[in-house]
Write a protein that holds these residues in place. Structure first.
Motif, short mmCIF file in Angstrom:
data_model
loop_
_atom_site.label_atom_id
_atom_site.label_comp_id
_atom_site.label_asym_id
_atom_site.label_seq_id
_atom_site.Cartn_x
_atom_site.Cartn_y
_atom_site.Cartn_z
N SER A 66 63.53 13.47 -80.43
CA SER A 66 62.10 13.64 -80.16
C SER A 66 61.85 13.75 -78.65
N THR B 189 52.86 8.34 -79.75
CA THR B 189 53.09 8.76 -81.14
C THR B 189 53.25 10.27 -81.23
N GLN B 190 52.42 11.00 -80.48
CA GLN B 190 52.55 12.46 -80.47
C GLN B 190 53.91 12.89 -79.92
N ALA C 93 56.69 12.48 -82.40
CA ALA C 93 56.70 13.45 -83.50
C ALA C 93 57.05 14.86 -83.03
N ASP C 94 57.20 15.04 -81.72
CA ASP C 94 57.44 16.35 -81.13
C ASP C 94 58.95 16.53 -80.88
#
Length: 315
Positions: free
Chosen positions: A3, A246-247, A250-251
């Motif tokens: 990530s 969190t972003q 998830a990336d």
């Protein structure tokens, strides 16, 4: 692919910009940084109900003032966070003391004593002070006493230079607030990451520090989106809100390193007198306005905390 958050952690120390216990447990940052707004929000969450009730009860019995109880609650939050991260917890000196060096010193020493009474050593704490001339002078004294400092509300190179000359441990340049000002001033909705004034400000400070072997840690703060964070990958530290962490988690896009001490351009080292500092700050409308606004806003949240405590004492 790893990530973006994991890739970022390979090149930058990731700090959580929150007092949310559950978010810290889930995201596992190295450090935590707080401010009066974060402490106020934390104390209104279920995680700290018992702490608030206990300190209010103690305060009623002892006849403590709302200010004394607020200080105890702030230390209680910091102590809880220190148990969750392996690194440092930043704790802020009252914003209303931003122009009083001696009062800032007294409050900082009291904060450290309060933590030490709770079994938390000073090497686990960073004292946060506003990057005013008076705040920087307080930090200089505290650093000499072995108390490391985090200079916050930093918006321009003059503040960064003065902090470096004072031997400050860490600075927190505010990316998003700089961007907000320029968006409003220029009447635009956004900037490309490599043209973002907040990003460019931190890159310039980082370059100046690395060009001159300055050991003060650069910790970018106050992000509005993950593009700003990615544009500063490789910075010493970045303090990031749970939503943006969190972003990033998830990336799965590849994250190149942007900043490195090896790429420093060799900027000349300069020295600032108090008059130089005040003049350069005065000449930067954005920095002047955002520093004053930040101090006012932190104090406003501190006043809300005092009212919350006063109401509970009266109940």
């Amino acid at each position: 692919m790893a990530s973006a958050l994991d890739q970022l952690r390979d090149m930058t120390v990731v700090v959580a910009d929150t007092g949310d216990v559950e978010a810290i447990r889930a995201l596992k940052p190295i450090d935590c940084t707080t401010n009066p707004s974060i402490v106020l929000k934390a104390l209104q969450s279920p995680a700290f109900e018992a702490l608030v009730a206990d300190e209010i009860a103690k305060g009623k019995t002892a006849g403590s003032t709302p200010m004394e109880i607020a200080d105890a609650l702030t230390l209680g939050v910091g102590a809880e966070l220190a148990g969750l991260v392996p690194g440092r917890v930043s704790t802020e000196v009252d914003a209303r003391l931003s122009f009083d060096t001696e009062a800032s010193l007294a409050k900082a020493r009291a904060i450290i004593a309060g933590y030490e009474a709770r079994g938390i050593t000073r090497d686990r704490i960073l004292i946060k002070l506003a990057s005013t001339w008076e705040g920087i002078r307080a930090a200089e004294v505290l650093q000499g006493e072995g108390i490391d400092c985090n200079l916050t509300l930093l918006f321009c190179r003059a503040q960064a230079i003065a902090c470096a000359e004072a031997g400050v441990f860490l600075i927190s340049p505010f990316v998003g607030r700089i961007t907000d000002w320029y968006k409003k001033a220029q009447g635009v909705d956004s900037f490309a990451p490599d043209e973002d004034p907040g990003v460019l400000s931190v890159r310039g400070i980082y370059d100046y520090y690395k060009s001159n072997g300055i050991e003060t840690v650069v910790m970018g703060a106050s992000f509005r989106n993950t593009d700003q964070i990615k544009a500063l990958a490789g910075c010493d530290r970045l303090t990031i809100s749970p939503d943006l962490l969190t972003q990033l988690a998830a990336d799965e896009v590849a994250l190149p390193q942007v900043l490195s001490a090896d790429s420093a351009t060799g900027l000349e080292k300069v020295s600032l007198t108090e008059a130089d500092f005040r003049w350069e700050l005065n000449q930067d409308a954005m920095a002047t306005e955002k520093l004053a606004e930040g101090i006012r806003n932190f104090d406003a949240d501190h006043q809300k905390l005092l009212k919350l405590i006063a109401d509970k004492l009266a109940a």
